[in-house]
Design a protein around this motif. Structure first.
Motif, PDB file in Angstrom:
ATOM      1  N   ILE A 118       0.831  -1.191   0.000  1.00  0.00           N
ATOM      2  CA  ILE A 118       0.000   0.000   0.000  1.00  0.00           C
ATOM      3  C   ILE A 118       0.873   1.250   0.000  1.00  0.00           C
ATOM      4  CG2 ILE A 118      -1.791   1.263   1.252  1.00  0.00           C
ATOM      5  CD1 ILE A 118      -2.693  -1.392   2.437  1.00  0.00           C
ATOM      6  N   ALA A 119       0.601   2.153  -0.948  1.00  0.00           N
ATOM      7  CA  ALA A 119       1.336   3.414  -1.013  1.00  0.00           C
ATOM      8  C   ALA A 119       0.927   4.320   0.141  1.00  0.00           C
ATOM      9  CB  ALA A 119       1.067   4.103  -2.348  1.00  0.00           C
ATOM     10  N   VAL A 120       1.887   5.005   0.731  1.00  0.00           N
ATOM     11  CA  VAL A 120       1.623   5.915   1.840  1.00  0.00           C
ATOM     12  C   VAL A 120       2.259   7.270   1.537  1.00  0.00           C
ATOM     13  CG1 VAL A 120       1.381   4.145   3.609  1.00  0.00           C
ATOM     14  CG2 VAL A 120       3.657   5.017   3.069  1.00  0.00           C
ATOM     15  N   GLN A 275       8.588   4.080  -8.989  1.00  0.00           N
ATOM     16  CA  GLN A 275       8.597   4.441 -10.401  1.00  0.00           C
ATOM     17  C   GLN A 275       7.638   3.587 -11.227  1.00  0.00           C
ATOM     18  OE1 GLN A 275      12.705   4.191 -11.652  1.00  0.00           O
ATOM     19  NE2 GLN A 275      13.424   5.400  -9.902  1.00  0.00           N
ATOM     20  N   LEU A 276       7.087   2.559 -10.626  1.00  0.00           N
ATOM     21  CA  LEU A 276       6.182   1.665 -11.345  1.00  0.00           C
ATOM     22  C   LEU A 276       4.763   2.207 -11.293  1.00  0.00           C
ATOM     23  CD1 LEU A 276       7.504  -1.729  -9.938  1.00  0.00           C
ATOM     24  CD2 LEU A 276       8.142  -0.633 -12.099  1.00  0.00           C
ATOM     25  N   PRO A 277       3.957   1.949 -12.330  1.00  0.00           N
ATOM     26  CA  PRO A 277       2.556   2.408 -12.295  1.00  0.00           C
ATOM     27  C   PRO A 277       1.743   1.609 -11.287  1.00  0.00           C
ATOM     28  CG  PRO A 277       2.977   1.083 -14.255  1.00  0.00           C
ATOM     29  CD  PRO A 277       4.311   1.304 -13.602  1.00  0.00           C
ATOM     30  N   PRO A 278       0.639   2.184 -10.779  1.00  0.00           N
ATOM     31  CA  PRO A 278      -0.234   1.448  -9.862  1.00  0.00           C
ATOM     32  C   PRO A 278      -0.713   0.138 -10.486  1.00  0.00           C
ATOM     33  CG  PRO A 278      -0.828   3.758  -9.915  1.00  0.00           C
ATOM     34  CD  PRO A 278       0.172   3.551 -11.015  1.00  0.00           C
ATOM     35  N   ALA A 279      -0.978  -0.837  -9.625  1.00  0.00           N
ATOM     36  CA  ALA A 279      -1.447  -2.178 -10.008  1.00  0.00           C
ATOM     37  C   ALA A 279      -0.338  -3.051 -10.577  1.00  0.00           C
ATOM     38  CB  ALA A 279      -2.615  -2.112 -10.983  1.00  0.00           C
ATOM     39  N   THR A 280       0.892  -2.531 -10.660  1.00  0.00           N
ATOM     40  CA  THR A 280       2.014  -3.387 -11.044  1.00  0.00           C
ATOM     41  C   THR A 280       2.273  -4.404  -9.950  1.00  0.00           C
ATOM     42  OG1 THR A 280       3.028  -1.613 -12.331  1.00  0.00           O
ATOM     43  CG2 THR A 280       4.459  -3.415 -11.661  1.00  0.00           C
ATOM     44  N   ARG A 281       2.693  -5.592 -10.339  1.00  0.00           N
ATOM     45  CA  ARG A 281       3.013  -6.622  -9.365  1.00  0.00           C
ATOM     46  C   ARG A 281       4.526  -6.799  -9.258  1.00  0.00           C
ATOM     47  NH1 ARG A 281       0.117 -12.071 -10.581  1.00  0.00           N
ATOM     48  NH2 ARG A 281       1.379 -11.843 -12.458  1.00  0.00           N
ATOM     49  N   ILE A 282       5.003  -7.032  -8.042  1.00  0.00           N
ATOM     50  CA  ILE A 282       6.405  -7.380  -7.818  1.00  0.00           C
ATOM     51  C   ILE A 282       6.450  -8.723  -7.111  1.00  0.00           C
ATOM     52  CG2 ILE A 282       7.069  -4.942  -7.692  1.00  0.00           C
ATOM     53  CD1 ILE A 282       7.385  -5.331  -4.643  1.00  0.00           C
ATOM     54  N   ARG A 283       7.547  -9.442  -7.289  1.00  0.00           N
ATOM     55  CA  ARG A 283       7.712 -10.713  -6.586  1.00  0.00           C
ATOM     56  C   ARG A 283       8.100 -10.425  -5.136  1.00  0.00           C
ATOM     57  NH1 ARG A 283       7.934 -15.172  -9.984  1.00  0.00           N
ATOM     58  NH2 ARG A 283       7.377 -16.190  -8.035  1.00  0.00           N
ATOM     59  N   PHE A 284       7.580 -11.246  -4.213  1.00  0.00           N
ATOM     60  CA  PHE A 284       7.801 -10.980  -2.785  1.00  0.00           C
ATOM     61  C   PHE A 284       7.605 -12.253  -1.989  1.00  0.00           C
ATOM     62  CE2 PHE A 284       6.249  -9.983   1.467  1.00  0.00           C
ATOM     63  CZ  PHE A 284       7.143  -9.018   1.896  1.00  0.00           C
ATOM     64  N   ASP A 285       8.366 -12.378  -0.915  1.00  0.00           N
ATOM     65  CA  ASP A 285       8.107 -13.449   0.049  1.00  0.00           C
ATOM     66  C   ASP A 285       8.651 -13.058   1.410  1.00  0.00           C
ATOM     67  OD1 ASP A 285       6.913 -15.787   0.795  1.00  0.00           O
ATOM     68  OD2 ASP A 285       8.037 -17.055  -0.588  1.00  0.00           O
ATOM     69  N   LEU A 286       7.994 -13.587   2.426  1.00  0.00           N
ATOM     70  CA  LEU A 286       8.371 -13.359   3.817  1.00  0.00           C
ATOM     71  C   LEU A 286       8.421 -14.698   4.525  1.00  0.00           C
ATOM     72  CD1 LEU A 286       8.876 -11.457   6.258  1.00  0.00           C
ATOM     73  CD2 LEU A 286       6.390 -11.466   6.618  1.00  0.00           C
TER      74      LEU A 286
END
Length: 329
Positions: A118-120, A275-286
């Motif tokens: 979420i952008a803040v 720098q990415l447009p909204p709704a872009t997906r990035i790879r992530f893991d926790l």
């Protein structure tokens, strides 16, 4: 509705193969429930189960040979109200209920490994508390298929679970992880080296492993271990481009007297995401490591993406192909 399949499979050790009957049930969009009754009253003929009826809204009713009935009312998938001639009793707890579950020992399918970053406008304080974090879309780590074990199986969400929140702004990526567990194991400056199998010592204390990849850039990976006084030790995961100098991480014990565990906040200097447009997906893991005071090695770890397997001798290795996805919102 369903189909019974009879098959021959391995028996107990040192015994001949056995015959098994498996019930296959098609899964529709409303879900399906399979009910098996295990009857332990075989020595009391009057108490043997004669009939099983499955009604709507989670009602299961048993009729015994002596004509009495016993009912089970399922509530929300986690609790059950059992009614007998002697009275009624409620089984279960108050854990959160999720509408969709994956079968045990299967990895979480791709459509379930999605979350949100979420952008803040005002960045979180990131001082080891959730202050300032947007918490509308948590990442949950609270199921058996998300657990990598060493020896002992997962002992339930009441003992070890976590939830996390991911935010970002023009300068950084922010993580807040709430980890619920009975005791805390931290690294002290005077602790002797463990020297275990080329594994970093800090995977054997409480902490997290954080991974992400922005588009086709090199993946970033960090091992963040709890240390004295709310401080942390941050390591780059081998095979990634993670820079520990870009990470500021703090932790505090959970303030709620009824819950034991810790809150960890992480700020990673990262300008590529904004720098990415909204709704872009990035790879992530926790990944959340589970250390115990009565063990030298970690007992296991929770993996948000549901990538299965065993934790023993895995170290901090985690393939990009196992990451989930975060959508920028």
């Amino acid at each position: 509705a369903g189909e019974l399949v009879r098959a021959t499979g391995p028996g107990l050790p040192h015994q001949e193969p056995r015959q098994f009957v498996t019930r296959q049930t098609p899964i529709d969009r409303n879900g399906s429930r399979q009910v098996t009754v295990l009857d332990f009253a075989s020595t009391d003929a009057a108490r043997r189960v004669k009939e099983v009826r499955i009604g709507g809204e989670g009602v299961i009713r048993l009729t015994l040979e002596n004509g009495s009935t016993e009912g089970v009312q399922l509530e929300g998938g986690r609790t059950a109200q059992v009614t007998t001639e002697a009275g009624s009793v409620e089984l279960g707890g108050t854990l959160p209920v999720h509408p969709t579950r994956t079968p045990l020992f299967e990895t979480r399918p791709p459509w379930e490994t999605h979350g949100s970053a979420i952008a803040v406008l005002d960045p979180p304080v990131a001082d080891g508390t959730p202050l300032g974090f947007e918490v509308d879309d948590p990442l949950t780590l609270d199921d058996e298929h998300q657990y990598r074990r060493s020896e002992e199986p997962w002992d339930g969400a009441g003992q070890f679970r976590a939830e996390a929140y991911v935010n970002y702004d023009a300068d950084a990526l922010y993580l807040c992880a709430l980890v619920f567990k009975p005791d805390l194991v931290v690294r002290h400056p005077d602790d002797a080296p463990l020297d275990l199998d080329n594994e970093p010592d800090d995977i054997h204390v409480d902490g997290v492993q954080l991974y992400y990849q922005v588009e086709e850039r090199e993946p970033q990976g960090f091992l963040i271990a709890l240390a004295d006084g709310g401080t942390t030790k941050v390591h780059r995961v081998s095979g990634t481009a993670g820079d520990p100098a870009a990470v500021n991480a703090r932790w505090t014990p959970l303030p709620d007297a009824d819950e034991t565990g810790y809150c960890l906040t992480v700020k990673i200097l990262e300008t590529a995401i904004d720098q990415l447009p909204p709704a872009t997906r990035i790879r992530f893991d926790l990944l959340v490591n589970e250390a115990r005071s009565d063990r030298t090695r970690r007992a296991g770890q929770l993996v948000w993406s549901g990538a299965g397997g065993w934790v023993y001798l895995r170290g901090d290795r985690h393939s990009v192909s196992e990451y989930g996805w975060l959508q920028l919102t």
